[in-house]
Design a protein around this motif. Structure first.
Motif, short mmCIF file in Angstrom:
data_model
loop_
_atom_site.label_atom_id
_atom_site.label_comp_id
_atom_site.label_asym_id
_atom_site.label_seq_id
_atom_site.Cartn_x
_atom_site.Cartn_y
_atom_site.Cartn_z
N GLU A 20 0.05 -130.99 50.33
CA GLU A 20 0.18 -132.41 50.00
C GLU A 20 -0.66 -133.31 50.87
OE1 GLU A 20 4.30 -133.48 49.90
OE2 GLU A 20 4.77 -131.58 48.94
N LYS A 21 -1.50 -132.71 51.70
CA LYS A 21 -2.32 -133.54 52.58
C LYS A 21 -3.31 -134.40 51.79
CE LYS A 21 -2.35 -131.35 57.07
NZ LYS A 21 -3.07 -130.41 57.91
N ILE A 22 -3.62 -135.52 52.35
CA ILE A 22 -4.56 -136.46 51.74
C ILE A 22 -5.98 -135.91 51.82
CG2 ILE A 22 -5.58 -138.74 52.08
CD1 ILE A 22 -2.80 -139.65 53.04
N LYS A 23 -6.70 -136.02 50.70
CA LYS A 23 -8.05 -135.44 50.63
C LYS A 23 -9.09 -136.32 51.33
CE LYS A 23 -7.65 -133.04 46.24
NZ LYS A 23 -8.08 -133.20 44.84
N TYR B 43 -5.44 -134.54 57.57
CA TYR B 43 -5.96 -134.61 56.20
C TYR B 43 -6.46 -133.24 55.73
CZ TYR B 43 -5.90 -139.47 57.64
OH TYR B 43 -5.51 -140.69 58.13
N GLU B 44 -6.86 -133.22 54.48
CA GLU B 44 -7.45 -131.99 53.94
C GLU B 44 -8.94 -132.24 53.69
OE1 GLU B 44 -5.87 -130.84 50.15
OE2 GLU B 44 -7.49 -129.38 49.90
N PRO B 45 -9.80 -131.76 54.59
CA PRO B 45 -11.23 -132.01 54.38
C PRO B 45 -11.71 -131.19 53.19
CG PRO B 45 -10.77 -131.30 56.64
CD PRO B 45 -9.54 -131.01 55.82
N VAL B 46 -12.19 -131.86 52.13
CA VAL B 46 -12.65 -131.11 50.97
C VAL B 46 -14.17 -130.97 50.98
CG1 VAL B 46 -10.72 -131.55 49.42
CG2 VAL B 46 -12.55 -133.21 49.58
N GLU B 47 -14.82 -131.81 51.77
CA GLU B 47 -16.27 -131.70 51.82
C GLU B 47 -16.82 -132.28 53.12
OE1 GLU B 47 -17.89 -132.13 48.10
OE2 GLU B 47 -19.96 -132.36 48.80
N THR B 48 -17.90 -131.66 53.61
CA THR B 48 -18.53 -132.20 54.81
C THR B 48 -20.00 -132.50 54.51
OG1 THR B 48 -19.15 -130.01 55.59
CG2 THR B 48 -17.06 -130.87 56.37
N VAL B 49 -20.47 -133.62 55.02
CA VAL B 49 -21.85 -134.03 54.76
C VAL B 49 -22.52 -134.40 56.09
CG1 VAL B 49 -23.34 -135.64 53.53
CG2 VAL B 49 -21.13 -135.00 52.55
N ILE B 50 -23.66 -133.76 56.37
CA ILE B 50 -24.41 -134.14 57.57
C ILE B 50 -25.72 -134.77 57.13
CG2 ILE B 50 -25.64 -133.26 59.59
CD1 ILE B 50 -23.59 -131.03 59.78
N GLN B 51 -26.05 -135.92 57.70
CA GLN B 51 -27.35 -136.51 57.40
C GLN B 51 -28.11 -136.72 58.71
OE1 GLN B 51 -27.69 -140.59 55.76
NE2 GLN B 51 -29.15 -139.75 54.27
N ILE B 52 -29.39 -136.30 58.68
CA ILE B 52 -30.21 -136.50 59.88
C ILE B 52 -31.13 -137.69 59.63
CG2 ILE B 52 -31.94 -135.48 61.41
CD1 ILE B 52 -30.74 -132.75 60.66
#
Ligand SMILES: Nc1nc2c(ncn2[C@@H]2O[C@H](COP(=O)(O)OP(=O)(O)OP(=O)(O)O)[C@@H](O)[C@H]2O)c(=O)[nH]1
Ligand SMILES: [Mg+2]
Length: 407
Positions: free
Chosen positions: A4-7, A34-43
């Protein structure tokens, strides 16, 4: 409740490829709440409006809708206007790493003191941003800015300032009280645990004292200090556990938690607890920070570097740690708090560093006898008629003092 964690989507902007900001750490922190559903790295260099590039902002907006994301978490510090602009685009709440840490602290703050410290940290973070936040809130409701629009800019700022003064005063009182309890402990030797969060400090406290304090594979499980006595030792040695460090913890937060850290750092012996299964570079960075914090609070006590979780590493890794980190290591020992490996050896090392010495006295004074029983470790007590011949162990200066008064 896990499901039930928040996405959440996690975003990290790095200046260049070798920028050592860590997405892993952000994931670890975010997963607490929370529930990490996606990770984004920008350089790229920071964008003043959004922190990240506007092309990426557009892409993420779409994704947030598609995947029903509820919160966006940045590993970089955001200005209020960046937050505002992002929330306007994303239509969900946007927070940065510091606010995330504050939320975790908030959740874990069980004692009055911890709650006060968290609130203080929160307000100190808020203060320089208060005016802009209210100004932005007046420009229209965005997630996370609700409520402030009713305030007048200056009034809100002053309100925060007053609350800071108020909380500092309350914390001073707690500190005074702590000084008193510390005084009553002064006759015992003390051992302080410091180190990064999740290194295994509480597990080590449990292993040393036979206690069952909460240890979790989670960051910031512990927020307040606990003090317990080491078991199986006749002499009373108190161990103090405390809040763990994280990377780039902002100075205002270190300040808020300094009194808890100081409690540990004021001990007769300091154990710097390290997770030996971390990467070498990470261990180096963490050890460096531990030493910096100790020198900041002017700690002069002897240090033992405890490499915990030895069950998880190879012999090779042990050698590598000792070779490569030579400069940062004082009195190393490899242990496992979880599987009780080398704990007794660690206790011996602690005893050694405490600089204890042994004395023998002959006395028929019952007051002195009971004083010795209460305040020192009795090694032998030979009773001859009414006379005791007592051999005891205590701190060198205490032994000398006792021998003087008994003559
Ligand atoms: N494999 C292994 N795991 C361990 C060992 N010691 C601790 N752990 C695990 O590491 C995690 C963190 O342990 P804690 O004792 O809570 O760490 P802490 O330093 O007190 O963390 P905070 O209170 O969050 O700062 C838990 O999942 C423990 O079970 C060990 O010797 N070996
Ligand atoms: Mg802990």
């Amino acid at each position: 409740m896990e499901g039930e964690k928040i996405k959440a989507i996690l975003i990290l902007r790095k200046d260049h490829k070798n920028d050592n900001k860590s997405m892993e750490e952000l994931v670890e922190l975010a997963s607490v709440l929370y529930e990490p559903v996606e990770t984004v790295i920008q350089i790229r260099k920071p964008d003043p409006k959004y922190q990240i590039g506007c092309g990426l902002v557009e892409k993420l907006s779409k994704k947030i809708r598609e995947k029903n994301i509820d919160i966006v978490i940045f590993g970089n510090k955001l200005t209020p206007s960046q937050k505002y602009n992002l929330a306007k685009k994303f239509k969900v709440e946007v927070i940065d790493k510091i606010e995330l840490v504050l939320r975790i602290f908030y959740k874990h703050a069980r004692t009055k003191e911890a709650q006060l410290q968290v609130r203080l940290a929160e307000l100190q973070y808020e203060l320089p941003r208060a005016r802009e936040k209210v100004r932005l809130a007046k420009m229209g409701e965005q997630p996370g800015f609700g409520g402030y629009g009713d305030y007048e800019v200056e009034k809100y700022y002053q309100k925060i300032k007053r609350e800071i003064v108020n909380i500092k005063r309350k914390l001073e009182k707690v500190k005074e009280h702590r000084k008193i309890t510390r005084k009553s402990r002064e006759k015992f030797d003390t051992v302080g645990l410091i180190g990064y969060t999740n290194a295994g400090k509480t597990s080590l406290l449990n292993a040393l004292t036979g206690e069952r304090k909460e240890a979790k594979n989670q960051v910031f499980t512990t927020l307040t200090t606990t003090t317990r006595a080491i078991k199986h030792i006749k002499r009373k040695i108190l161990v103090t556990d405390t809040v763990g460090f994280i990377d780039d913890l902002p100075p205002f937060m270190i300040e808020a938690f300094l009194s808890t850290i100081e409690e540990s750092a004021n001990s007769d012996v300091i154990l710097i607890v390290v997770d030996a299964s971390d990467e070498i570079d990470e261990i180096r960075r963490k050890l460096k920070v531990c030493h910096e914090i100790l020198s900041k609070i002017n700690c002069k006590s002897p240090i033992i570097t405890v490499f915990n979780k030895v069950d998880k590493i190879t012999e090779e890794k042990k050698k590598l740690i000792l070779e490569k980190l030579d400069r940062y290591i004082v009195n190393p020992i490899f242990v496992s708090a979880k599987y009780h490996i080398n704990i007794n050896k660690l206790i011996d090392m602690i005893m050694d560093k405490l600089n204890l010495s042994i004395g023998t006295i002959e006395t028929d004074n019952p007051k002195l006898v009971s004083y010795l029983y209460e305040n020192t470790e009795i090694i032998e007590d030979i009773i001859d008629d009414n006379k005791h011949i007592i051999t005891f162990r205590a701190k060198e200066r205490d032994v000398n003092r006792i021998l003087k008064v008994s003559n």
